[in-house]
Design an enzyme around this catalytic site. Structure first.
Site, PDB file in Angstrom:
ATOM      1  N   ASN A   1      11.489  -7.066  -4.650  1.00 17.67           N
ATOM      2  CA  ASN A   1      10.327  -6.392  -4.067  1.00 17.67           C
ATOM      3  C   ASN A   1      10.837  -5.296  -3.134  1.00 17.67           C
ATOM      4  O   ASN A   1      11.455  -5.584  -2.113  1.00 17.67           O
ATOM      5  CB  ASN A   1       9.484  -7.415  -3.309  1.00 17.67           C
TER       6      ASN A   1
ATOM      7  N   CYS B   1       3.295  -1.585   0.814  1.00 16.26           N
ATOM      8  CA  CYS B   1       3.477  -1.650  -0.637  1.00 16.26           C
ATOM      9  C   CYS B   1       2.519  -0.761  -1.417  1.00 16.26           C
ATOM     10  O   CYS B   1       2.742  -0.495  -2.597  1.00 16.26           O
ATOM     11  CB  CYS B   1       3.348  -3.095  -1.108  1.00 16.26           C
TER      12      CYS B   1
ATOM     13  N   HIS C   1       2.478  -3.351  -8.448  1.00 13.87           N
ATOM     14  CA  HIS C   1       3.480  -3.580  -7.405  1.00 13.87           C
ATOM     15  C   HIS C   1       4.341  -4.764  -7.805  1.00 13.87           C
ATOM     16  O   HIS C   1       3.834  -5.807  -8.249  1.00 13.87           O
ATOM     17  CB  HIS C   1       2.780  -3.852  -6.075  1.00 13.87           C
TER      18      HIS C   1
END
Length: 339
Positions: free
Chosen positions: A288, A121, A257
């Protein structure tokens, strides 16, 4: 003995951004047809209402190329002017040749160098720092950064603990020279004690040797990751502001994020982000998307016109490792014809 001759250092900035979101939007209601849950539970716990899931023809290369074309158009840069392509992904199952080479070739950026990186990420922010360094050192004039992920390829859709969190997509940015500093120093770090907090259930070689172990899929200790994000990512975000000579009050936007909206809200609270700062909450209808999440959120933010071009923003990516990377940047102007 003669010394080395190096180009004069210069500044860099993001010239243009782009993204690609898969055609298929999957609601929480649909997710509940493959896991035992409710729409209300998912939205209450995560803030996510829907996510995009790629069809078979929407490969990481296809998505990466599409996002790149939009970024190049926004930047006003021809593919032949790209000197370097840096691709961030954790879902490329073809390890050679590099995905960066395939994307560059399809774009017509055959004068470029290229390589891939894998930092989960945090990958887009790592890649952006490499691009900034390449431009500022004089080694490159224009660098294309691409983050592209098919997270649904690496999750078990029947896993009630995390399958509702993830989605697919790609984002890109073009970095080039600037008259003023446009990308701040990167702040990065790892916490290897959290290796087991977000990892694959098995390796591919284990699966090949013994299919009974099951196809490798993400396994996550959500509580551990949440605690770490609060404890480590918040100080890292403050440091990224400090090294760029900014305070949180100077920001026009915060692009974290897109793990889920619950974590984002906690970060906003702990950082003391003022109300005038626009906070990206792209996860609400994107989910996500690992390294692509910051890039997707950045593109939507810029194209929305909600923030002024040239305004300072803070980005930070964090996840598996556990690891993080983040930096401040000056936002590019919105495209003249938003798409």
């Amino acid at each position: 003995m003669p010394g080395l001759r190096v180009p004069e250092r210069r500044f860099s900035r993001v010239l243009g951004v782009g993204s690609y979101r898969p055609r298929r939007e999957v609601s929480n209601k649909e997710v509940c047809t493959w896991i035992d849950s409710t729409e209300e539970w998912i939205e209450t716990r995560t803030g996510i209402r829907s996510r995009r899931i790629a069809e078979p023809d929407e490969t990481i290369q296809v998505m990466g190329v599409a996002a790149s074309r939009r970024a190049l158009e926004h930047a006003g840069v021809d593919p032949a002017e790209i000197d370097l392509v840096v691709v961030s992904t954790m879902t490329n199952f073809v390890h050679t040749p590099p995905l960066s080479v395939a994307i560059a070739h399809e774009l017509g950026a055959d004068n470029a160098g290229g390589f891939d990186l894998s930092a989960a990420c945090a990958g887009f922010c790592h890649a952006l720092s490499i691009a900034a360094d390449a431009v500022e050192s004089g080694g490159s004039r224009h660098v294309l950064v691409v983050a592209t992920e098919r997270m649904t390829d690496v999750i078990d859709l029947a896993d009630r603990s995390l399958s509702f969190l993830f989605g697919d997509g790609a984002g890109a940015a073009v970095v080039g020279p600037s008259d003023v500093p446009g990308i701040g120093p990167v702040v990065r770090g790892i916490d290897g004690t959290g290796l087991g907090s977000l990892h694959m259930s098995s390796s591919w070689d284990q699966y090949v040797e013994d299919p009974s172990v099951g196809r490798p899929a993400l396994v996550m200790d959500g509580k551990r990751v949440f605690r770490w994000a609060v404890a480590d990512v918040v100080p890292a975000a403050r440091e990224a502001l400090e090294v760029a000579g900014l305070t949180v009050g100077d920001l026009v936007a915060f692009v974290p994020h897109q793990a889920n909206l619950r974590i984002i809200d906690v970060l906003v609270d702990r950082l003391g982000v003022p109300e005038h700062v626009v906070v990206s909450r792209d996860a609400e209808d994107t989910g996500n998307t690992s390294s692509a999440s910051v890039a997707l959120a950045l593109d939507r933010l810029v194209r929305s016109g909600a923030v002024p071009g040239g305004g300072p923003a803070l980005m930070i990516g964090f996840g598996a490792g556990l690891s993080y990377a983040g930096q401040a940047l000056l936002l590019p102007d919105p495209p003249s014809t938003p798409a």
